[in-house]
Write a protein that holds these residues in place. Structure first.
Motif, short mmCIF file in Angstrom:
data_model
loop_
_atom_site.label_atom_id
_atom_site.label_comp_id
_atom_site.label_asym_id
_atom_site.label_seq_id
_atom_site.Cartn_x
_atom_site.Cartn_y
_atom_site.Cartn_z
N UNK A 158 1.28 -1.37 0.24
CA UNK A 158 0.38 -0.36 0.24
C UNK A 158 0.61 1.53 -0.03
N UNK A 159 2.12 1.23 0.57
CA UNK A 159 2.82 2.32 0.47
C UNK A 159 3.74 2.72 -0.89
N UNK A 160 4.13 1.73 -1.50
CA UNK A 160 4.24 1.45 -2.67
C UNK A 160 3.75 1.17 -3.77
N UNK A 161 3.27 1.73 -4.18
CA UNK A 161 2.21 1.55 -5.33
C UNK A 161 3.23 1.81 -6.26
N UNK A 162 2.96 0.47 -7.03
CA UNK A 162 3.64 0.19 -8.61
C UNK A 162 2.61 0.08 -10.05
N UNK A 163 2.60 0.80 -10.85
CA UNK A 163 1.51 1.14 -12.10
C UNK A 163 2.70 -0.58 -13.02
N UNK A 164 2.63 -1.18 -13.23
CA UNK A 164 3.09 -1.91 -14.25
C UNK A 164 2.00 -1.66 -15.50
N UNK A 165 2.47 -1.66 -16.28
CA UNK A 165 1.35 -1.44 -17.52
C UNK A 165 1.90 -1.75 -18.65
N UNK A 166 0.50 -2.76 -19.30
CA UNK A 166 1.03 -4.15 -19.66
C UNK A 166 1.38 -3.55 -20.92
N UNK A 167 2.47 -4.44 -21.78
CA UNK A 167 3.46 -4.56 -22.57
C UNK A 167 2.85 -4.17 -23.82
N UNK A 168 2.89 -3.00 -24.45
CA UNK A 168 2.10 -2.46 -25.85
C UNK A 168 2.35 -3.99 -26.79
N UNK A 169 1.13 -4.16 -27.32
CA UNK A 169 1.63 -5.10 -28.34
C UNK A 169 1.94 -4.74 -29.23
N UNK A 170 3.17 -6.00 -30.63
CA UNK A 170 3.22 -5.16 -31.04
C UNK A 170 2.90 -5.25 -32.60
N UNK A 171 2.83 -4.11 -33.69
CA UNK A 171 2.01 -4.21 -34.83
C UNK A 171 2.97 -5.17 -35.61
#
Length: 188
Positions: free
Chosen positions: A50-63
């Motif tokens: 709760x103290x260290x919010x980590x936002x990991x974005x999903x890998x962007x799909x390759x075109x």
């Protein structure tokens, strides 16, 4: 086809690419499930989390981009294509984006499953080199694509300083006239 018609077609294609990228990157917020106040303590986050919010974005799909006309299918060939996309990006062509966002797949025109690949992938390109036998080799590649059910529209990937007049225009016109194929040639 006049230069204005070609430019309009290219703008339409680039706008479609942007729309597809935006659609692929959109997240459906309404589909998220609400969090209940009565969740199990085993599922609640720890104090450290709760103290260290980590936002990991999903890998962007390759075109995916299917490229024909290259001899072989090694990493060096993929690097050539990515380098050209990078040059277009540097010139301000927003549709080219980051070269690493593309999943470059080298396909031989002789492949027996071209029709299946055409149905599966909508972005195709023809690599055009500048040697003396290029016109004959590229027209042969386009003819094979035509005969085997390949795509009817391809982006012309060519070396940066290859002039539009001459080889590129002749190849584009021959593809249109003899094979009913559209070869998108980008002017610098």
């Amino acid at each position: 086809m006049s230069e204005q018609d070609q430019a309009a077609g290219l703008r339409k294609w680039a706008n479609l690419q942007r729309q597809q990228q935006q659609t692929e990157g959109a997240v459906d917020v309404a589909a998220a499930e609400p969090v209940s106040e009565h969740t199990s303590p085993l599922l609640s986050p720890t104090v450290a989390a709760a103290e260290e919010p980590t936002t990991v974005a999903p890998p962007k799909p390759k075109i995916p981009l299917i490229v024909v006309g290259l001899p072989g299918s090694g990493a060096a060939q993929v690097s050539k294509v990515k380098a050209r996309l990078g040059q277009w990006s540097t010139l301000g062509r927003s549709w080219a984006g980051d070269p690493d966002d593309w999943d470059i797949r080298i396909v031989m025109a002789e492949t027996s499953d071209l029709a299946q690949l055409r149905d599966q992938y909508n972005r195709w390109a023809l690599w055009i080199s500048s040697d003396a036998d290029t016109f004959a080799a590229m027209f042969r590649t386009l003819r094979l694509l035509h005969e085997r059910g390949g795509p009817r529209r391809l982006l012309a990937l060519h070396e940066p300083h290859l002039p539009r007049q001459g080889l590129l225009d002749n190849l584009r016109e021959a593809a249109d006239y003899y094979l009913n194929m559209e070869l998108l040639v980008l002017a610098r």
